[in-house]
Design a protein around this motif. Structure first.
Motif, short mmCIF file in Angstrom:
data_model
loop_
_atom_site.label_atom_id
_atom_site.label_comp_id
_atom_site.label_asym_id
_atom_site.label_seq_id
_atom_site.Cartn_x
_atom_site.Cartn_y
_atom_site.Cartn_z
N VAL A 1 -4.55 13.39 56.51
CA VAL A 1 -5.54 14.20 55.80
C VAL A 1 -6.18 15.12 56.82
N VAL B 1 -9.01 17.62 57.27
CA VAL B 1 -10.24 17.94 56.55
C VAL B 1 -11.23 18.63 57.47
N ALA C 1 -10.72 22.19 60.93
CA ALA C 1 -10.30 20.90 60.37
C ALA C 1 -9.83 19.96 61.47
N ALA D 1 -16.79 16.70 52.92
CA ALA D 1 -15.72 17.66 53.14
C ALA D 1 -16.06 19.04 52.58
N VAL E 1 -9.96 20.84 52.46
CA VAL E 1 -8.79 20.07 52.88
C VAL E 1 -7.72 21.09 53.23
N THR F 1 -1.87 18.36 55.64
CA THR F 1 -2.19 17.19 54.82
C THR F 1 -0.93 16.71 54.11
#
Length: 87
Positions: free
Chosen positions: A44, A46, A54, A70, A73, A78
């Motif tokens: 993930v 994020v 991220a 968050a 994303v 991801t």
């Protein structure tokens, strides 16, 4: 009946609303969830609300709740799916 409907809601309180997070879209989230749920495990990527970039969280197991506010994303990094925002 919700006995707590007149209570204030803080970030550490249980979620009152859920929304699917499209892990294939690079659009920022409309509002920051209290946490995110990962339905199908994987990486993930994020960006938290106070960060400019991220960070990739590697090998997040299915069924994990990440206590992250968050902002976005990142779909390019991801691999996890079935992500849900807990609001």
């Amino acid at each position: 009946m919700d006995r707590f409907k007149n209570s204030s809601d803080s970030v550490s309180d249980p979620a009152r609303s859920l929304a699917t997070i499209d892990a294939t879209s690079s659009t920022p989230l409309d509002s920051a969830p209290k946490a995110i749920f990962v339905g199908t495990g994987g990486d993930v990527a994020v960006r938290a609300i106070d960060d400019a970039t991220a960070v990739i969280l590697r090998n997040v197991p299915a069924g994990t709740i990440l206590p992250i506010r968050a902002a976005q994303v990142d779909p390019a990094h991801t691999t996890a799916r079935d992500i849900v925002g807990l609001y």
